[in-house]
Design a protein around this motif. Sequence first.
Motif, mmCIF file in Angstrom:
data_model
loop_
_atom_site.group_PDB
_atom_site.id
_atom_site.type_symbol
_atom_site.label_atom_id
_atom_site.label_comp_id
_atom_site.label_asym_id
_atom_site.label_seq_id
_atom_site.Cartn_x
_atom_site.Cartn_y
_atom_site.Cartn_z
ATOM 1 N N THR A 24 6.060 12.824 8.311
ATOM 2 C CA THR A 24 6.469 11.439 8.136
ATOM 3 C C THR A 24 7.609 11.350 7.136
ATOM 4 O O THR A 24 7.909 12.299 6.409
ATOM 5 C CB THR A 24 5.290 10.589 7.636
ATOM 6 N N LYS A 44 7.641 9.700 4.445
ATOM 7 C CA LYS A 44 7.119 9.826 3.085
ATOM 8 C C LYS A 44 6.998 11.289 2.680
ATOM 9 O O LYS A 44 7.228 11.662 1.538
ATOM 10 C CB LYS A 44 5.741 9.148 3.002
ATOM 11 N N GLU A 45 6.582 12.156 3.647
ATOM 12 C CA GLU A 45 6.416 13.568 3.322
ATOM 13 C C GLU A 45 7.761 14.255 3.125
ATOM 14 O O GLU A 45 7.839 15.265 2.423
ATOM 15 C CB GLU A 45 5.629 14.263 4.431
ATOM 16 N N TYR A 56 -1.652 3.358 -11.661
ATOM 17 C CA TYR A 56 -0.312 3.890 -11.413
ATOM 18 C C TYR A 56 0.757 3.071 -12.136
ATOM 19 O O TYR A 56 1.752 3.628 -12.632
ATOM 20 C CB TYR A 56 -0.017 3.917 -9.915
ATOM 21 N N LEU A 58 4.205 5.004 -10.139
ATOM 22 C CA LEU A 58 4.822 4.278 -9.030
ATOM 23 C C LEU A 58 5.113 2.860 -9.491
ATOM 24 O O LEU A 58 4.385 2.306 -10.325
ATOM 25 C CB LEU A 58 3.888 4.231 -7.816
ATOM 26 N N ASP A 92 6.672 0.181 -4.737
ATOM 27 C CA ASP A 92 6.268 1.413 -4.051
ATOM 28 C C ASP A 92 4.799 1.360 -3.654
ATOM 29 O O ASP A 92 4.411 1.827 -2.570
ATOM 30 C CB ASP A 92 6.514 2.624 -4.949
ATOM 31 N N CYS A 93 3.956 0.814 -4.531
ATOM 32 C CA CYS A 93 2.528 0.692 -4.212
ATOM 33 C C CYS A 93 2.319 -0.196 -2.985
ATOM 34 O O CYS A 93 1.516 0.114 -2.100
ATOM 35 C CB CYS A 93 1.766 0.121 -5.411
ATOM 36 N N ASP A 152 4.527 -0.754 -0.648
ATOM 37 C CA ASP A 152 5.058 -0.061 0.527
ATOM 38 C C ASP A 152 4.062 0.935 1.097
ATOM 39 O O ASP A 152 4.062 1.211 2.304
ATOM 40 C CB ASP A 152 6.353 0.677 0.159
ATOM 41 N N CYS A 153 3.209 1.491 0.236
ATOM 42 C CA CYS A 153 2.222 2.478 0.695
ATOM 43 C C CYS A 153 1.155 1.843 1.596
ATOM 44 O O CYS A 153 0.603 2.520 2.465
ATOM 45 C CB CYS A 153 1.531 3.129 -0.502
ATOM 46 N N GLU A 155 2.226 1.644 5.283
ATOM 47 C CA GLU A 155 2.411 3.019 5.755
ATOM 48 C C GLU A 155 1.066 3.693 6.011
ATOM 49 O O GLU A 155 0.874 4.379 7.003
ATOM 50 C CB GLU A 155 3.212 3.831 4.724
ATOM 51 N N GLY A 156 0.121 3.487 5.081
ATOM 52 C CA GLY A 156 -1.220 4.053 5.277
ATOM 53 C C GLY A 156 -1.921 3.456 6.471
ATOM 54 O O GLY A 156 -2.581 4.163 7.237
ATOM 55 N N GLN A 167 -0.621 4.935 9.723
ATOM 56 C CA GLN A 167 -1.131 6.280 9.979
ATOM 57 C C GLN A 167 -2.534 6.244 10.573
ATOM 58 O O GLN A 167 -2.939 7.176 11.278
ATOM 59 C CB GLN A 167 -1.140 7.094 8.684
#
Length: 371
Positions: A103, A105-106, A174, A180, A184-185, A187-188, A191-192, A195
């Motif tokens: 992904t 992110k990776e 965080y 973060l 950014d938090c 945005d996660c 995205e999570g 997935q």
Amino acid sequence: MRPVTDKHLISRAKLAYLIDSTAAPICIIAPISSWAAAVSGFVKEGNGISIFIQSIPFNFYALLTLLMMVLIIIMKLDYGPMLLHENNARKGDPFTTGKNQRTAKERQKEGKIGRVSDLVVPIVFLVIGCVIGMIYTGGFFEGKSFIAAFAASNASVGLVMGSSAALLITIAYYLARQSLSFGDCMDCLPEGFKQMVPAMLILTFAWTLKSMTDSLGAATYVASVVEHSAGGLMGFLPAIIFVVAVFLAFASGTSWGTFGILIPIVVSCFQEVDPQLMIISISACMAGAVCGDHCSPISDTTIMSSAGAQCEHLNHVTTQLPYALTAASVSFFTFLVAGFTKSALISLSFGIVAMFLLLLFIRHRTNSVSE
């Protein structure tokens, strides 16, 4: 763990196997868990938790799967379809699909301010939050005992409450650590969720298939066959129950439903006749249920393991099956020994030795073929 295993050239199929092999096998031998509470709840008479603890040394599939996992790592042993995946991973393809599935992110550059605590602290809060959430739904704060609250808990509600609390605490942690930013938090979160969409769809279809098999009465039919055939088998019964539980869990994709059906039958057959054989047979129910769940492509743990490792689901199923069948075959003969000796020490020692010798034989054959 995906970036860690990728760095060490370990295939995603191998990562999914390691995740799956440390999931249900651990849960089914952990005394403080919802699984233990559920199993003990099926024993209507006597101390259910005490019986569960006595059954742990006889839960051969769970114990031998954990042993096998350690041995194949130490021996650097791969066989079956997993061997191809591992060879490809060493060449830079951890997926064995011909395309790179990492992904965005990776692929991002790794941050330099992360600490081990950034991984450990959220997991600790997650575990604590989920436990508190489950016992809360079970009435622990209304006067029930810890075990009784676990047995009566609403897992779906409790886990949502606990994980939601852990998420909020993690974001605050965080932000305080400045690991973060708030953006950014946030945005996660989507995205999570994205997935997990494929896993949700597979689970939905798997539950639909399970409901169909339940409607057809497959579980009830198998249970009636076992109950009416139990009389003359005795010493062979733990091994036979293990096989029946494997096929039932494999077809239905659920371990809970499997031992929920078989354990009450075992208790009714042996509680007054042979309490020790009852404990061994209860272990056979749980071991077979976990084994079938481990092998089943429609099992939630199998689906979640492949989703977590971002491994194609069918790749995970096909690469894990030979490993699971290896542990299952040794477990079957170990239950035969246990049925006649009724000794955890003798039977488990037999299983450990048999597993080690079988893996040595497989390594010898694998090396011979590769040469």
